[in-house]
Design a protein around this motif. Structure first.
Motif, PDB file in Angstrom:
ATOM      1  N   LEU A  29      32.586  20.974  92.173  1.00 33.46           N
ATOM      2  CA  LEU A  29      32.983  22.466  91.475  1.00 33.46           C
ATOM      3  C   LEU A  29      32.673  22.510  90.187  1.00 33.46           C
ATOM      4  O   LEU A  29      33.379  21.861  89.449  1.00 33.46           O
ATOM      5  CB  LEU A  29      34.492  22.776  91.898  1.00 33.46           C
ATOM      6  N   SER A  30      31.809  23.401  89.815  1.00 32.71           N
ATOM      7  CA  SER A  30      31.537  23.523  88.210  1.00 32.71           C
ATOM      8  C   SER A  30      31.385  25.043  87.974  1.00 32.71           C
ATOM      9  O   SER A  30      30.994  25.796  88.866  1.00 32.71           O
ATOM     10  CB  SER A  30      30.263  22.698  87.904  1.00 32.71           C
ATOM     11  N   THR A  31      31.739  25.555  86.721  1.00 34.10           N
ATOM     12  CA  THR A  31      31.152  26.718  86.399  1.00 34.10           C
ATOM     13  C   THR A  31      30.593  26.761  84.834  1.00 34.10           C
ATOM     14  O   THR A  31      30.895  25.704  84.020  1.00 34.10           O
ATOM     15  CB  THR A  31      32.348  27.727  86.394  1.00 34.10           C
ATOM     16  N   ASN A  32      29.907  27.816  84.687  1.00 28.22           N
ATOM     17  CA  ASN A  32      29.063  27.833  83.203  1.00 28.22           C
ATOM     18  C   ASN A  32      29.774  29.041  82.515  1.00 28.22           C
ATOM     19  O   ASN A  32      29.671  30.179  83.015  1.00 28.22           O
ATOM     20  CB  ASN A  32      27.683  27.734  83.519  1.00 28.22           C
ATOM     21  N   ILE A  33      30.293  28.944  81.503  1.00 27.10           N
ATOM     22  CA  ILE A  33      30.863  29.741  80.475  1.00 27.10           C
ATOM     23  C   ILE A  33      29.894  29.868  79.315  1.00 27.10           C
ATOM     24  O   ILE A  33      29.843  28.874  78.524  1.00 27.10           O
ATOM     25  CB  ILE A  33      32.349  29.513  80.188  1.00 27.10           C
ATOM     26  N   LYS A  34      29.310  31.051  78.888  1.00 27.68           N
ATOM     27  CA  LYS A  34      28.593  31.445  77.730  1.00 27.68           C
ATOM     28  C   LYS A  34      29.334  32.185  76.899  1.00 27.68           C
ATOM     29  O   LYS A  34      29.788  33.180  77.029  1.00 27.68           O
ATOM     30  CB  LYS A  34      27.487  32.012  78.109  1.00 27.68           C
ATOM     31  N   ILE A  35      29.501  31.677  75.602  1.00 28.95           N
ATOM     32  CA  ILE A  35      30.204  32.355  74.526  1.00 28.95           C
ATOM     33  C   ILE A  35      29.432  32.466  73.209  1.00 28.95           C
ATOM     34  O   ILE A  35      29.265  31.293  72.787  1.00 28.95           O
ATOM     35  CB  ILE A  35      31.790  31.789  74.375  1.00 28.95           C
ATOM     36  N   ASN A  36      28.885  33.328  73.018  1.00 24.83           N
ATOM     37  CA  ASN A  36      27.550  33.486  72.049  1.00 24.83           C
ATOM     38  C   ASN A  36      26.762  32.475  72.111  1.00 24.83           C
ATOM     39  O   ASN A  36      26.150  32.581  73.328  1.00 24.83           O
ATOM     40  CB  ASN A  36      28.486  33.322  70.559  1.00 24.83           C
ATOM     41  N   LYS A  37      26.613  31.550  71.300  1.00 22.74           N
ATOM     42  CA  LYS A  37      25.521  30.569  71.270  1.00 22.74           C
ATOM     43  C   LYS A  37      26.020  29.316  72.054  1.00 22.74           C
ATOM     44  O   LYS A  37      25.358  28.089  72.251  1.00 22.74           O
ATOM     45  CB  LYS A  37      24.797  30.150  70.190  1.00 22.74           C
ATOM     46  N   TRP A  38      27.433  29.201  72.425  1.00 23.04           N
ATOM     47  CA  TRP A  38      27.995  28.087  72.957  1.00 23.04           C
ATOM     48  C   TRP A  38      28.007  28.255  74.672  1.00 23.04           C
ATOM     49  O   TRP A  38      28.280  29.125  74.917  1.00 23.04           O
ATOM     50  CB  TRP A  38      29.474  28.147  72.572  1.00 23.04           C
ATOM     51  N   GLU A  39      27.754  26.797  75.124  1.00 22.51           N
ATOM     52  CA  GLU A  39      27.573  26.802  76.704  1.00 22.51           C
ATOM     53  C   GLU A  39      28.703  25.710  77.075  1.00 22.51           C
ATOM     54  O   GLU A  39      28.439  24.656  76.793  1.00 22.51           O
ATOM     55  CB  GLU A  39      26.254  26.484  77.182  1.00 22.51           C
ATOM     56  N   ILE A  40      29.905  26.146  77.767  1.00 22.98           N
ATOM     57  CA  ILE A  40      30.746  25.388  78.343  1.00 22.98           C
ATOM     58  C   ILE A  40      30.894  25.199  79.680  1.00 22.98           C
ATOM     59  O   ILE A  40      30.715  26.251  80.698  1.00 22.98           O
ATOM     60  CB  ILE A  40      32.302  25.951  77.669  1.00 22.98           C
ATOM     61  N   THR A  41      30.755  23.837  80.165  1.00 18.09           N
ATOM     62  CA  THR A  41      30.772  23.568  81.465  1.00 18.09           C
ATOM     63  C   THR A  41      31.676  22.447  82.021  1.00 18.09           C
ATOM     64  O   THR A  41      31.666  21.441  81.821  1.00 18.09           O
ATOM     65  CB  THR A  41      29.509  23.273  81.855  1.00 18.09           C
ATOM     66  N   PRO A  42      32.874  23.136  82.496  1.00 19.46           N
ATOM     67  CA  PRO A  42      33.708  22.136  83.037  1.00 19.46           C
ATOM     68  C   PRO A  42      33.390  21.889  84.677  1.00 19.46           C
ATOM     69  O   PRO A  42      32.962  22.834  85.519  1.00 19.46           O
ATOM     70  CB  PRO A  42      35.264  22.901  83.069  1.00 19.46           C
ATOM     71  N   SER A  43      33.826  20.660  85.223  1.00 20.29           N
ATOM     72  CA  SER A  43      33.652  20.599  86.484  1.00 20.29           C
ATOM     73  C   SER A  43      34.534  19.539  86.944  1.00 20.29           C
ATOM     74  O   SER A  43      35.201  18.880  86.289  1.00 20.29           O
ATOM     75  CB  SER A  43      32.354  19.718  86.648  1.00 20.29           C
ATOM     76  N   ILE A  44      35.009  19.554  88.373  1.00 20.71           N
ATOM     77  CA  ILE A  44      35.715  18.463  89.076  1.00 20.71           C
ATOM     78  C   ILE A  44      35.023  18.037  90.261  1.00 20.71           C
ATOM     79  O   ILE A  44      34.357  18.657  90.843  1.00 20.71           O
ATOM     80  CB  ILE A  44      37.031  19.158  89.495  1.00 20.71           C
ATOM     81  N   TYR A  45      34.841  16.601  90.460  1.00 17.89           N
ATOM     82  CA  TYR A  45      34.425  15.991  91.511  1.00 17.89           C
ATOM     83  C   TYR A  45      35.397  14.971  92.139  1.00 17.89           C
ATOM     84  O   TYR A  45      36.280  14.425  91.957  1.00 17.89           O
ATOM     85  CB  TYR A  45      33.445  15.070  90.651  1.00 17.89           C
ATOM     86  N   GLY A  46      35.172  14.874  93.520  1.00 21.94           N
ATOM     87  CA  GLY A  46      35.711  14.194  94.403  1.00 21.94           C
ATOM     88  C   GLY A  46      34.763  13.500  95.538  1.00 21.94           C
ATOM     89  O   GLY A  46      34.134  14.405  96.052  1.00 21.94           O
ATOM     90  N   GLY A  47      35.023  12.232  96.138  1.00 28.05           N
ATOM     91  CA  GLY A  47      34.076  11.464  97.030  1.00 28.05           C
ATOM     92  C   GLY A  47      34.848  10.788  97.772  1.00 28.05           C
ATOM     93  O   GLY A  47      35.694  10.041  97.462  1.00 28.05           O
ATOM     94  N   VAL A  48      34.309  10.624  99.244  1.00 21.66           N
ATOM     95  CA  VAL A  48      34.972   9.479 100.183  1.00 21.66           C
ATOM     96  C   VAL A  48      33.870   8.827 100.670  1.00 21.66           C
ATOM     97  O   VAL A  48      32.916   9.491 101.008  1.00 21.66           O
ATOM     98  CB  VAL A  48      35.846  10.102 101.156  1.00 21.66           C
ATOM     99  N   PHE A  49      33.653   7.484 100.648  1.00 23.01           N
ATOM    100  CA  PHE A  49      32.914   6.576 100.983  1.00 23.01           C
ATOM    101  C   PHE A  49      33.146   5.455 101.813  1.00 23.01           C
ATOM    102  O   PHE A  49      34.384   5.027 101.717  1.00 23.01           O
ATOM    103  CB  PHE A  49      32.034   5.938  99.639  1.00 23.01           C
ATOM    104  N   PHE A  50      32.613   5.237 102.825  1.00 20.91           N
ATOM    105  CA  PHE A  50      32.875   4.086 103.747  1.00 20.91           C
ATOM    106  C   PHE A  50      31.509   3.085 103.889  1.00 20.91           C
ATOM    107  O   PHE A  50      30.527   3.504 104.080  1.00 20.91           O
ATOM    108  CB  PHE A  50      33.123   4.812 105.077  1.00 20.91           C
ATOM    109  N   SER A  51      31.997   1.750 104.126  1.00 19.22           N
ATOM    110  CA  SER A  51      30.775   0.815 104.103  1.00 19.22           C
ATOM    111  C   SER A  51      31.360  -0.203 105.173  1.00 19.22           C
ATOM    112  O   SER A  51      32.433  -0.498 105.166  1.00 19.22           O
ATOM    113  CB  SER A  51      30.678   0.120 102.946  1.00 19.22           C
ATOM    114  N   SER A  52      30.402  -0.567 106.136  1.00 18.36           N
ATOM    115  CA  SER A  52      30.495  -1.916 107.050  1.00 18.36           C
ATOM    116  C   SER A  52      29.590  -2.289 107.578  1.00 18.36           C
ATOM    117  O   SER A  52      28.278  -1.448 107.529  1.00 18.36           O
ATOM    118  CB  SER A  52      31.515  -0.915 108.304  1.00 18.36           C
ATOM    119  N   PRO A  53      29.304  -3.086 108.566  1.00 19.65           N
ATOM    120  CA  PRO A  53      28.299  -3.464 109.374  1.00 19.65           C
ATOM    121  C   PRO A  53      28.005  -2.507 110.323  1.00 19.65           C
ATOM    122  O   PRO A  53      28.739  -1.401 110.527  1.00 19.65           O
ATOM    123  CB  PRO A  53      28.626  -4.789 110.039  1.00 19.65           C
ATOM    124  N   MET A  54      26.795  -2.310 110.692  1.00 21.36           N
ATOM    125  CA  MET A  54      26.377  -1.245 111.762  1.00 21.36           C
ATOM    126  C   MET A  54      27.096  -1.331 112.829  1.00 21.36           C
ATOM    127  O   MET A  54      27.520  -0.437 113.490  1.00 21.36           O
ATOM    128  CB  MET A  54      24.677  -1.211 111.762  1.00 21.36           C
TER     129      MET A  54
END
Length: 493
Positions: A369-394
């Motif tokens: 989830l991210s958003t882009n905030i523009k204030i005059n010539k400034w550009e601020i982009t906060p973000s949050i990330y999450g992931g789940v991953f699984f590995s095994s033999p087929m």
């Protein structure tokens, strides 16, 4: 000797993502279209550098063209770099290539099409400064003369998708860079940052980062189908193979909300009989040179002139992405599956043994989830990330036959796997070319302890060593920041 031709079905993009017509075209080696149209079916075949007529191979054959293939010069291969307008992996932000403060190579999808690369591993072989080994099971790359060893599986690199998902087989750290990695039509570019990058990317970026950027759904065709039959000629053997890929994408609009959606599937089936070791590749890397020479001579006697039999490799890759865009705010969801089952007759275990089977899979899902905030010539982009991953033999286990260096011969099965969660908080502040980036990330790997079982004469599985516990947790927490400043717009007038 290899032979292949490529059939492509590509839908035209129209307003509102309505499918009006489908173009069918055939590509020769190098990606050049021989003929395209809506009503004609054209076939071409490439054998050892020449295009030859093949009758009856494609549906209804109405026209056959013969053309000379193009031999690529070194300067054309070097064009793999500096082609794209922006590079993102060096500082985790879009930059023009000449502004990037690190050594990198960028391979756009157009070059992958041009050179008929069917996987990320194929493309990396042509990357300046990198060198690799492919034992017909897993790609293993090094950079600048540094390599991870015979079974490293490119683990000295951090392999990522869109600078977010850490996509490797986590129990061993090996990267599955073959046709099982991702449908190639969904790749926008491959960016390779050469040199240590752990200060920005965290754990495992020992000698660099391999970042695969994917296309946005509105950059893809509504429908893409590619079928690639192949021919591999071994010693007294003619092997046929097939690779197929289909992808579809679109962007749906509801009021002021955009919902992008894309999915791609790629499968391949290869037969590779009749291949043999090079005489110079046979031998052990023992520390004792006398033992090494003795072992090498023994192996040459056992394997020289012999070919592999019943050698196959099957792969499946699925990648999908969707999300929600509301003005400057975006929620991006992605998921993937990578899997392959391969004979391993040229690896370190049990050479030329058709009983060697390595069968691995990765699966995962992530959200950002991210958003882009523009204030005059400034550009601020906060973000949050999450992931789940699984590995095994087929399958539940994978099997290998191991004439071990220590004399422990027999058939073995191995159990291993992992369940991992990743999280990241990040904020970037940008004004023109100047950038400040700060973040916090955590990786949590719950890995099953590797268990090896020897198969007895009656087929029973006997543990060779019983681990003290079933699982172990690896956790990595990192805090990072970066300041990137252009004090002058120009160094000279």
């Amino acid at each position: 000797m290899k032979a292949f031709f490529v059939i492509c079905f590509k839908s035209s993009k129209t307003q509102g993502n309505k499918l009006e017509k489908i173009k069918i075209y055939i590509e020769k080696n190098g990606g050049e279209k021989i003929m395209s149209g809506n009503n004609k079916k054209i076939s071409s075949f490439l054998i050892s550098g020449k295009l030859t007529k093949i009758a009856g191979l494609l549906f209804i054959l109405s026209t056959v063209f013969i053309k000379n293939t193009h031999v690529y010069a070194q300067e054309e291969i070097e064009e793999l770099s500096f082609e794209e307008e922006f590079v993102e992996s060096v500082v985790k932000a879009k930059q023009r290539p000449e502004e990037a403060p690190s050594s990198y190579v960028l391979i756009p999808y157009s070059k992958m099409e041009l050179f008929n690369f069917f996987s990320v591993g194929d493309a990396l072989f042509y990357t300046p400064g990198m060198w690799g080994i492919y034992d017909f099971t897993i790609y293993n790359f090094g950079v600048r003369g540094i390599h991870g060893g015979p079974r490293a599986g490119s683990r000295i690199f951090k392999v990522m998708v869109n600078s977010e998902d850490y996509v490797v087989f986590r129990p061993s750290g090996e990267a599955l860079l073959g046709r099982e990695f991702m449908p190639t039509s969904m790749i926008k570019s491959i960016e390779v940052v050469k040199g240590p990058a752990s200060a920005l990317y965290g754990a495992n970026a020992f000698m660099g980062v391999i970042n695969i950027r994917t296309k946005e759904p509105d950059e893809m065709d509504p429908l893409y189908v590619r079928v690639s039959p192949g021919l591999l000629l071994g010693e007294g053997k003619t092997n046929f193979g097939l690779q197929g890929e289909v992808s579809s994408a679109g962007v749906f609009e509801v009021s002021n909300i955009e919902i992008p959606l894309a999915i791609g599937i790629q499968v391949s089936d290869e037969k590779r009989d009749g291949l043999m070791f090079s005489p110079n590749s046979i031998g052990f890397s023992e520390s004792n040179i006398v033992t090494n020479i003795s072992k090498r001579n023994e192996m040459r006697k056992n394997y020289f002139g012999k070919t592999n039999q019943n050698d196959t490799r099957r792969t499946l890759s699925i990648f999908s992405t969707t999300g929600v865009r509301i003005k400057a705010t975006e929620l991006k969801l992605s998921g993937f599956f990578q899997g392959f089952s391969s004979s391993s007759q040229f690896g370190e275990f049990g050479q030329l043994s058709p009983r060697n089977i390595i069968s691995l899979m990765n699966a995962g899902a992530s959200a950002k989830l991210s958003t882009n905030i523009k204030i005059n010539k400034w550009e601020i982009t906060p973000s949050i990330y999450g992931g789940v991953f699984f590995s095994s033999p087929m399958t539940d286990k994978f099997l290998f036959f191991n004439p071990d260096r220590r004399g422990n011969e027999g058939e073995f099965i191995v159990e291993l796997g992992s369940l991992s969660t990743d999280g990241r908080l990040e904020v970037s502040v940008r004004r023109g070319k100047n950038l400040f980036l700060a973040g916090f990330d955590i990786m949590n790997d719950n890995q099953s302890i590797r268990k090896t079982y020897k198969i007895g004469k009656e087929g029973e599985a006997q543990p060779s060593k019983v681990p003290e516990r079933d699982e172990v947790v690896f956790r990595n927490i990192g805090v990072y920041s970066q300041v990137y400043i252009f004090p002058f717009d120009k160094l000279y007038e």
